[in-house]
Design a protein around this motif. Structure first.
Motif, mmCIF file in Angstrom:
data_model
loop_
_atom_site.group_PDB
_atom_site.id
_atom_site.type_symbol
_atom_site.label_atom_id
_atom_site.label_comp_id
_atom_site.label_asym_id
_atom_site.label_seq_id
_atom_site.Cartn_x
_atom_site.Cartn_y
_atom_site.Cartn_z
ATOM 1 N N THR A 1 -8.323 -1.583 0.215
ATOM 2 C CA THR A 1 -7.835 -1.256 -1.119
ATOM 3 C C THR A 1 -6.752 -0.191 -1.030
ATOM 4 O O THR A 1 -5.762 -0.215 -1.775
ATOM 5 C CB THR A 1 -9.002 -0.765 -1.997
ATOM 6 O OG1 THR A 1 -10.038 -1.764 -1.990
ATOM 7 C CG2 THR A 1 -8.548 -0.517 -3.419
ATOM 8 N N SER A 2 -6.932 0.733 -0.107
ATOM 9 C CA SER A 2 -5.906 1.736 0.197
ATOM 10 C C SER A 2 -6.106 2.194 1.635
ATOM 11 O O SER A 2 -7.155 1.962 2.239
ATOM 12 C CB SER A 2 -5.988 2.933 -0.760
ATOM 13 O OG SER A 2 -7.252 3.584 -0.629
ATOM 14 N N GLY A 3 -5.083 2.832 2.188
ATOM 15 C CA GLY A 3 -5.151 3.275 3.564
ATOM 16 C C GLY A 3 -4.446 2.311 4.510
ATOM 17 O O GLY A 3 -3.903 1.285 4.088
ATOM 18 N N ARG A 4 -4.455 2.627 5.800
ATOM 19 C CA ARG A 4 -3.717 1.846 6.781
ATOM 20 C C ARG A 4 -4.536 1.594 8.036
ATOM 21 O O ARG A 4 -5.367 2.414 8.426
ATOM 22 C CB ARG A 4 -2.398 2.540 7.135
ATOM 23 C CG ARG A 4 -1.422 2.565 5.969
ATOM 24 C CD ARG A 4 -0.088 3.184 6.309
ATOM 25 N NE ARG A 4 0.775 3.135 5.136
ATOM 26 C CZ ARG A 4 1.624 2.136 4.883
ATOM 27 N NH1 ARG A 4 1.716 1.114 5.712
ATOM 28 N NH2 ARG A 4 2.367 2.160 3.791
ATOM 29 N N THR B 1 -1.667 -3.378 8.765
ATOM 30 C CA THR B 1 -2.372 -3.435 7.490
ATOM 31 C C THR B 1 -2.058 -4.712 6.723
ATOM 32 O O THR B 1 -2.933 -5.301 6.083
ATOM 33 C CB THR B 1 -2.019 -2.208 6.628
ATOM 34 O OG1 THR B 1 -2.187 -1.025 7.398
ATOM 35 C CG2 THR B 1 -2.903 -2.142 5.388
ATOM 36 N N THR C 1 -9.947 2.883 2.356
ATOM 37 C CA THR C 1 -10.959 2.694 1.317
ATOM 38 C C THR C 1 -11.023 1.211 0.978
ATOM 39 O O THR C 1 -9.991 0.535 0.920
ATOM 40 C CB THR C 1 -10.613 3.508 0.053
ATOM 41 O OG1 THR C 1 -10.680 4.904 0.360
ATOM 42 C CG2 THR C 1 -11.587 3.206 -1.083
ATOM 43 N N LYS C 2 -12.237 0.708 0.768
ATOM 44 C CA LYS C 2 -12.410 -0.676 0.341
ATOM 45 C C LYS C 2 -13.416 -0.710 -0.793
ATOM 46 O O LYS C 2 -14.558 -0.256 -0.652
ATOM 47 C CB LYS C 2 -12.902 -1.549 1.492
ATOM 48 C CG LYS C 2 -13.110 -3.016 1.110
ATOM 49 C CD LYS C 2 -11.814 -3.682 0.680
ATOM 50 C CE LYS C 2 -12.027 -5.163 0.338
ATOM 51 N NZ LYS C 2 -10.770 -5.808 -0.106
ATOM 52 N N ASP D 1 -12.494 6.369 1.984
ATOM 53 C CA ASP D 1 -11.505 7.286 2.567
ATOM 54 C C ASP D 1 -11.813 7.570 4.041
ATOM 55 O O ASP D 1 -11.975 8.718 4.455
ATOM 56 C CB ASP D 1 -11.477 8.591 1.767
ATOM 57 C CG ASP D 1 -10.259 9.441 2.108
ATOM 58 O OD1 ASP D 1 -9.241 8.880 2.569
ATOM 59 O OD2 ASP D 1 -10.338 10.675 1.951
ATOM 60 N N VAL E 1 0.825 6.841 3.505
ATOM 61 C CA VAL E 1 -0.080 7.971 3.677
ATOM 62 C C VAL E 1 0.612 8.979 4.578
ATOM 63 O O VAL E 1 0.889 8.689 5.750
ATOM 64 C CB VAL E 1 -1.418 7.518 4.301
ATOM 65 C CG1 VAL E 1 -2.362 8.693 4.415
ATOM 66 C CG2 VAL E 1 -2.039 6.414 3.439
ATOM 67 N N LEU F 1 0.833 -1.196 0.000
ATOM 68 C CA LEU F 1 0.000 0.000 0.000
ATOM 69 C C LEU F 1 0.870 1.249 0.000
ATOM 70 O O LEU F 1 1.955 1.265 0.597
ATOM 71 C CB LEU F 1 -0.909 0.010 1.236
ATOM 72 C CG LEU F 1 -1.886 -1.158 1.326
ATOM 73 C CD1 LEU F 1 -2.583 -1.133 2.676
ATOM 74 C CD2 LEU F 1 -2.908 -1.089 0.221
ATOM 75 N N PRO F 2 0.421 2.298 -0.653
ATOM 76 C CA PRO F 2 1.195 3.535 -0.660
ATOM 77 C C PRO F 2 1.240 4.148 0.735
ATOM 78 O O PRO F 2 0.299 4.005 1.521
ATOM 79 C CB PRO F 2 0.413 4.431 -1.637
ATOM 80 C CG PRO F 2 -0.988 3.907 -1.577
ATOM 81 C CD PRO F 2 -0.839 2.421 -1.399
#
Length: 373
Positions: free
Chosen positions: A76-79, A88, A30-31, A41, A10, A7-8
């Motif tokens: 999908t994104s986030g921690r 995560t 986000t999922k 978000d 944040v 994951l990127p």
């Protein structure tokens, strides 16, 4: 389950002094499932040792959030942080959490004690220690003396307590509860609400509770997050949510509320905007302590035993619900007021100004999910 993809980073998660004081923290989570965004978000913090509820209608994203905290779903994104640690990418068995589900998932061929011990056996805890801890967990949930019984010999409430003991015996940092009272009848569910809160206070573990029942959330929670379409509308204490909702959705979903907007608001309040007033704050003519704020005709009376709900069609065309306790008179007298003309009044401080929202997305919520009966 396959491991989450990388994951990127944040940038705004580097607030270590805040993160380390939270039992659970979600940052930019986000999922998505295909083209559907289940959680959008999301930033959310659950404090250490609190009873925190995630409340919302079906499909609002609350259970998906619970599953991401548990590790059953990857964002999908986030921690996701537990106790300040980024988990995560961690598998469920590497997270210091346990989950209690609605169906309890007890092993029917095992007695109560063996069911409670099961997680400790998987962790290869010595027999003597796991027996001692399992008996202590049963004592915590008021099931001393039930160790030798099978799940089929227990009531629904007792099975729920066994599932709770099985989760508590592992001494998790966070206990996740996915609508665990949903299968119980109304009377038992209300009794278990009080029991569950008392148990949480005694053990001191952070409870994260998912429900669509606003009464459950109001009864047990230290704080509540109200979900709607994958986002959190408001996080607050039960009192704050009920007395000072920040949106028409929260006003309509948490408890029962009269929501007036557009022409209805202009007719009653003389100005534009969206306004909310709770039915118990509205007084019928004989109870009124001041000049009427509105007048109309009683269209229906819903008899609920201890209280009545009066549906009053105002002269301007909108309908208000008035709640009145059955302190005097009979049910027949209350039901006989259909078609009667009445004046309504309320204190100005009981009117909640929700600003200039276009409408009330919660106005049509059915009674079992928090709308007007």
């Amino acid at each position: 389950m396959s491991a989450p993809t990388a994951l990127p980073y944040v940038a705004h998660v580097a607030r270590d002094e805040v993160i380390q004081h939270a039992a659970v923290r979600l940052v930019g989570v986000t999922k998505t499932f295909g083209s559907v965004t289940a959680v959008d978000d999301l930033d959310l913090e659950i404090r250490d040792g609190e009873f925190f509820s995630m409340l919302g209608p079906s499909g609002s994203g609350k259970t998906t959030v619970l599953r991401m905290i548990a590790g059953f779903e990857a964002p999908t994104s986030g921690r996701v942080f537990l106790g300040g640690v980024d988990v995560t990418r961690e598998a469920p068995f590497n997270r210091d959490v346990n989950t209690v589900f609605q169906d309890y998932a007890l092993f029917p061929h095992m007695d109560v004690l063996t069911n409670v011990e099961y997680g400790l056996r998987v962790k290869k805890v010595p027999r003597g220690e796991r027996r001692e801890r399992a008996l202590a967990a049963l004592d915590t949930v008021r099931l001393t003396g039930y160790a030798d019984r099978r799940p089929t010999q227990l009531s629904g409430g007792q099975r729920q307590r066994v599932a709770l003991a099985r989760a508590l015996v592992n001494r998790p940092k966070v206990l996740l509860l996915d609508e665990p009272l949903g299968a119980l009848d109304l009377k038992l569910r209300r009794e278990m609400q009080i029991e569950l809160k008392q148990i949480q206070r005694e053990v001191g573990i952070t409870f994260c509770f998912v429900t669509h029942d606003q009464e459950e959330a109001l009864t047990m929670s230290d704080r509540i997050a109200v979900f709607n379409h994958g986002r959190v509308e408001q996080v607050a204490t039960p009192t704050e949510l009920y007395e000072a909702p920040q949106s028409s959705f929260v006003a309509g979903f948490v408890g029962t509320s009269n929501l007036l907007t557009g022409a209805d608001a202009r007719a009653v309040f003389g100005r534009e905007g969206t306004f909310s007033i709770r039915p118990e704050k509205v007084q019928l003519d004989e109870d009124a302590g001041g000049p009427p704020k509105a007048s109309g005709v009683v269209q229906a009376v819903v008899y609920l035993g201890s209280v009545n709900h009066y549906l009053v069609e105002l002269d301007g065309g909108s309908t208000l619900t008035v709640l009145r306790q059955n302190l005097h008179g009979t049910a027949d007298q209350a039901l006989g007021r259909r078609g009667e003309r009445v004046d309504l009044t309320w204190a100005d401080e009981h009117v909640i100004d929700l600003g200039t929202e276009a409408g009330s997305p919660a106005a049509g919520v059915p009674a079992e999910e928090g709308g007007i009966p």
